[in-house]
Design an enzyme around this catalytic site. Structure first.
Site, short mmCIF file in Angstrom:
data_model
loop_
_atom_site.label_atom_id
_atom_site.label_comp_id
_atom_site.label_asym_id
_atom_site.label_seq_id
_atom_site.Cartn_x
_atom_site.Cartn_y
_atom_site.Cartn_z
N SER A 140 -51.48 -28.03 31.66
CA SER A 140 -51.27 -28.97 32.82
C SER A 140 -49.85 -28.58 33.60
O SER A 140 -49.45 -29.26 34.71
CB SER A 140 -51.10 -30.32 32.42
OG SER A 140 -52.33 -30.82 31.76
N GLU A 182 0.88 -1.08 0.15
CA GLU A 182 -0.23 -0.16 -0.10
C GLU A 182 0.82 1.35 0.07
O GLU A 182 0.25 2.43 -0.43
CB GLU A 182 -0.89 0.04 1.17
CG GLU A 182 -2.05 -1.09 1.08
CD GLU A 182 -3.02 -0.64 -0.09
OE1 GLU A 182 -3.12 0.58 -0.33
OE2 GLU A 182 -3.40 -1.72 -0.59
#
Lengths: 753, 226
Positions: free
Chosen positions: A464, A187
């Site tokens: 239940s 770069e």
């Protein structure tokens, strides 16, 4: 743009005769002043952003760390899974951190260490010896003693600021070998010698690109790239072009090369994961390789550096070939420049991309949802999304993983068995039996969609599932034991509105007088309504509230059969109290919160509150084990080995609209709900639907043999199954039942008939 | 002279306008990813930026059928650790923390714990001793964290509850201490030494809470196991 305006404005005021040195001088002055003002302005911009609060850091949410210690029982495949999720590499010989080596007896783990809330834990090189997934020994390779090895906690999510930028801050000394060389070679070769801009670099890049007939190098310096990303918008405006270079120069003047580089490394954009933007090499390494940056090897470094040029074009997940080509090009540049040898280049180029095997998307939307909700009660939104808080939760990645699989697979199986059940939804809640910590949460039928959270936001009738609460209230009264006979004859109750409520048993038959335990194992509605009314509706509701249900529930008898809407989360809270030996512990999610620097902000202490007496709960737990052994929940033993003790209860609502299953093993409390989004009937009962999900889940969780601790006041008595009378050993049709000694009836020598 | 002044003024205003224009460009200076569509989708998923950030009523769902708080998960508020020193500020009123007469009582009870048998798990003993040394350094929060680690590993180890209870008691959280000791009691049937110690902790907690009747009952219980 502004300069244009300045000159054009002075034109009308400049008649021909004004053309003179004075005019030129004035123009020069204007330009000079403009230039200086602009520079001062840019300078202020640069310093403000560079020295201030540079980034909004999302809060990081961590799962619980896996703690390995002698005697610990793991599930089959758990350790491999967790290490893979943490990005550990399985290698022939574990020499570096983040590596695992399998041995004949177990594994050698080179752990990474982590800054925990209770102090930093160093990385260790440890051999874990396993026998049937139980840790039988833990020893450091160095020979030093070690009582426990805490792996680092898995990062499971973040709470993102609105722009969804995410990053993991790194410093220069976190960089792996060869990183700086690679980055600069590709770069910005003159980084350490230029003044922020590099005309020479531009020229050389152009030349290199022409030579290679491809864009090999970029012309702008790292400093310029940083200016572009950090200070400027992405629009290609003239203004931006004009100020980029001066800003780069200024940046170079004010700050050292190292400082600028460090900010660059953390700023650079390196990928997109859905809504989340991956910034900086620290996070990129985690994101692509599942490893911390300091662990990655040169071929991985080359890939990351190669990505700078075009993170989406070279996306290694989507375009592996392009990415490989780019990586290999970077490696070639390194070889050309003598950073590596040609042999090394060939070796590195032959390696695979080595992307992380862990899944990347947010796997825990429902859990993250509950984390956010809890944190919102204690912290402002801004603190959560931009201060980099570290949130330590009790999420157990293995349990979550298994819960998710169980939901998906069992719903699939149910759809195959019954034909596609439209809009079938589901939820799973799992907590730790000993502490009430929430371990896993599945919020919908496939566990992946971050929409409606069925575990929290939906309350459905529970059927239940409330029967154990009736039994607990009865046992608490001291008037009942598990053998007390309860009348199961049909019952008709006039309602306030004049109608008559006449509940029926599931098999539509009455069973005469049954021992109390049988009323639960067979889930007889008539017997349980009668029991609840005998004990008193208010007492049952009082018991329910003690167990953590705060909502006010109208005292109608139908509540006894679960005609009350409760969310799966709250159901699990009820069962947590039963599993916790009668001690209520709020289902907790967050353990600790620290600042980004590790400073402790909050801890959430263990809370217990006695909600039922020890002996009553002991008896209830026994009853619920019988439900699993010989009652409506016995189907779980299609999934579990016979010797694994679980206590559970099924729940089914009218017309089978809801299929519930809740219960616990020695370590885990879990609740499963299935039902249709449109509230229509399903072909599922609790036992034929939710049970399967629960069973598959428990089958894959670690299991420690667990004997409940019998209170001093309780003894076991041999009882006639039909009549509930205590009988001598040797009589037929008997069952051992625990009873509070003081309330146990005398022995009947006729074998109870 | 006049014309110079005027031109100067002109230049100055020009310069100012340039500065102004520059400032106008200011809002453009921002982070690179500002995709608003992304933001909107994110807010759907993450109901963070809602108004009720601090309230309990954070319910993003319209189809919710619960009339009350959607998440009744964590009733206890977190301990808030003050900035500089990491010490726990008890969430209950600070006046409860220092009650002189019981301080001695607590000390005595906590000392008695030394007589308890060690845990059979090495890791638990290690964590307990870590907690001790952290407590000695005044790092109460860290000590609590260590003890809770031990509690997760060994939820049926009474010694862990003994330490947790004693630590909460010394922090002035007597109600918590009492409940932890009650839970500890359920783990130790027929273990007299533990039963004695837990009842002593319960008595001290109740004394701290001003529950003298309860304290007397606990003392009677403790004496049974002396």
């Amino acid at each position: 743009m502004s300069k244009n305006r300045a000159t054009s404005k002075s034109k009308p005021n400049a008649p021909e005769k004004w053309f003179s040195w004075v005019w030129l001088f004035k123009l020069a002055t204007v330009l000079l002043v403009l230039g200086v003002v602009t520079l001062i302005y840019l300078d202020a911009q640069i310093r403000h952003r560079f020295e201030g609060h540079r980034w909004s850091l999302p809060a990081k949410v961590y799962a619980r760390p896996l703690e390995l210690y002698k005697g610990q029982q793991l599930a089959v495949g758990q350790l491999d899974y967790e290490l893979t999720q943490l990005g550990y590499r399985f290698v022939q010989s574990a020499t570096d951190t983040g590596q695992v080596q399998k041995t004949n007896q177990g594994m050698i783990i080179h752990s990474r260490g982590f800054r925990f809330t209770d102090g930093a834990e160093q990385g260790h090189l440890v051999e874990v010896i396993l026998q049937k997934n139980k840790v039988t020994q833990l020893r450091q390779i160095s020979g030093a003693a070690i009582a426990s090895l805490r792996l680092e906690p898995q990062l499971v999510g973040g709470i993102y600021p609105s722009h969804n930028e995410d990053r993991e801050l790194i410093q220069l000394n976190d960089l792996p070998n060869g990183f700086i060389e690679t980055l600069l070679m590709v770069e910005d070769r003159d980084y350490y010698s230029h003044y922020g801009v590099s005309p020479w670099g531009i020229a050389r890049a152009m030349w290199a690109n022409i030579k290679a007939a491809a864009v090999v190098q970029g012309g702008s310096t790292l400093t310029q790239q940083l200016v572009k990303n950090f200070y400027l918008t992405d629009q290609q405006t003239l203004w931006r072009k004009l100020i980029e270079a001066p800003m780069a120069l200024l940046l170079n003047v004010h700050y050292s090369k190292e400082e600028v580089l460090e900010v660059y490394l953390n700023e650079v954009f390196l990928g997109q994961a859905g809504k989340r933007a991956i910034h900086g090499f620290g996070l990129a390494s985690r994101f692509y390789f599942g490893q911390p940056l300091n662990e990655i090897k040169l071929h991985q470094v080359a890939l990351l550096v190669g990505l700078v040029k075009g993170p989406s074009y070279y996306n290694p997940h989507r375009h592996p070939q392009r990415a490989t080509k780019r990586r290999n090009l970077v490696l070639s540049v390194l070889a050309q420049q003598g950073v590596i040898s040609d042999v090394q280049k060939t070796q590195y180029q032959a390696l695979p991309l080595d992307l992380s095997k862990a899944k990347q998307v947010s796997r825990y939307p429902a859990y993250m949802d509950v984390v956010r909700r809890q944190l919102q009660q204690h912290y402002p939104a801004s603190a959560l999304s931009n201060q980099g808080l570290r949130i330590f939760t009790s999420l157990d990645p293995w349990v979550q993983h298994q819960a998710h699989i169980a939901m998906v697979e069992q719903i699939d199986a149910l759809n195959q068995r019954h034909g596609k059940i439209p809009t079938l939804e589901g939820a799973i809640v799992v907590s730790h039996r000993g502490s009430g910590e929430l371990l896993a949460l599945v919020g919908d039928h496939d566990g992946g969609y971050a929409g409606h959270n069925w575990a929290l936001d939906t309350s459905r009738q529970v059927g239940s599932l409330l029967k154990p609460v009736i039994h607990l209230a009865a046992l608490e009264s001291g008037q009942y034991n598990l053998a007390t006979l309860i009348n199961d004859e049909s019952i008709a109750l006039p309602q306030p509105d004049g109608s008559v409520w006449q509940p029926q048993n599931y098999d539509r038959r009455s069973h005469g007088k049954v021992p109390m335990y049988k009323a639960l194992t067979k889930s007889y509605n008539q017997a349980n309504v009668r029991l609840g009314l005998q004990v008193g509706l208010e007492k049952v509701l009082q018991q329910l509230s003690e167990m953590g249900i705060e909502q006010s529930i109208p005292a109608y008898p139908s509540v006894l059969l679960g005609a009350v809407e409760i969310s799966p989360m709250q159901v699990n809270q009820i069962y947590q109290t039963i599993a916790g030996n009668g001690f209520y512990s709020p289902l907790s999610i967050v353990r600790q919160v620290t600042k980004a620097n590790g400073q402790l902000l909050s801890i959430f202490p263990l809370i217990v509150r006695q909600a039922a007496s020890n002996d009553a709960v002991y008896l209830l737990q026994h009853e619920m084990r019988l439900v699993a052994n010989e009652g409506t929940a016995r189907g779980v033993y299609r999934f579990l080995p016979k010797q694994q003790k679980v206590a559970a209860k099924t729940g089914t609502t009218n017309d089978q609209r809801d299929s519930w299953f809740a219960g616990f093993s020695g370590q885990h409390v879990a609740t499963v709900w299935l039902g249709r989004e449109d509230l229509k009937p399903t072909p599922l009962t609790g036992a034929s639907g939710a049970l399967n999900v629960w069973g598959q889940l428990m089958q894959h969780l670690s299991y420690t043999p667990y004997e409940d601790i019998k209170p001093e006041t309780v003894g076991y008595y041999y009882v006639n199954r039909a009549t509930g009378v205590v009988i001598p050993n040797g009589c037929p049709d008997g069952i051992d039942l625990p009873m509070v000694n003081a309330t146990a009836p005398p022995i009947n020598t006729n074998c109870g008939y | 002279m006049n014309s110079i002044k005027i031109t100067l003024f002109k230049y100055m205003s020009l310069c100012l306008s340039v500065v102004f224009l520059g400032a106008c460009a200011g809002p453009g200076y921002g982070p690179i990813v500002e995709d608003l569509s992304v933001q909107a989708r994110a807010s759907q998923r993450i109901p963070l930026a809602t108004n009720n950030v601090l309230g309990n009523e954070t319910n993003p769902s319209a189809t919710d059928t619960q009339p009350r708080k959607p998440v009744e998960l964590q009733k206890p508020k977190p301990y808030v650790v003050p900035k500089a020193k990491v010490t726990i500020t008890p969430q209950s009123s600070p006046s409860k923390v220092v009650v002189a007469p019981t301080e001695k009582n607590i000390e005595v009870v906590i000392k008695q714990e030394e007589a308890l048998p060690p845990s059979d798990q090495a890791v638990v003993e290690q964590l307990l001793s870590n907690a001790d040394s952290l407590k000695g350094q005044g790092k109460m929060a860290e000590a609590v964290i260590q003890l809770q680690r031990a509690q997760r590993i060994a939820p049926r180890e009474p010694k862990v509850y003994a330490r947790l209870s004693a630590l909460q008691l010394s922090l002035g959280e007597a109600a918590r201490a009492e409940q932890l000791a009650l839970k500890g009691l359920t783990l130790v049937p027929n273990k007299k030494r533990y039963q004695y110690y837990f009842w002593k902790l319960i008595a001290a907690s109740r004394s701290h809470l001003g529950n003298s009747k309860g304290e007397a009952e606990a003392i009677i219980q403790a004496d049974k196991y002396k």
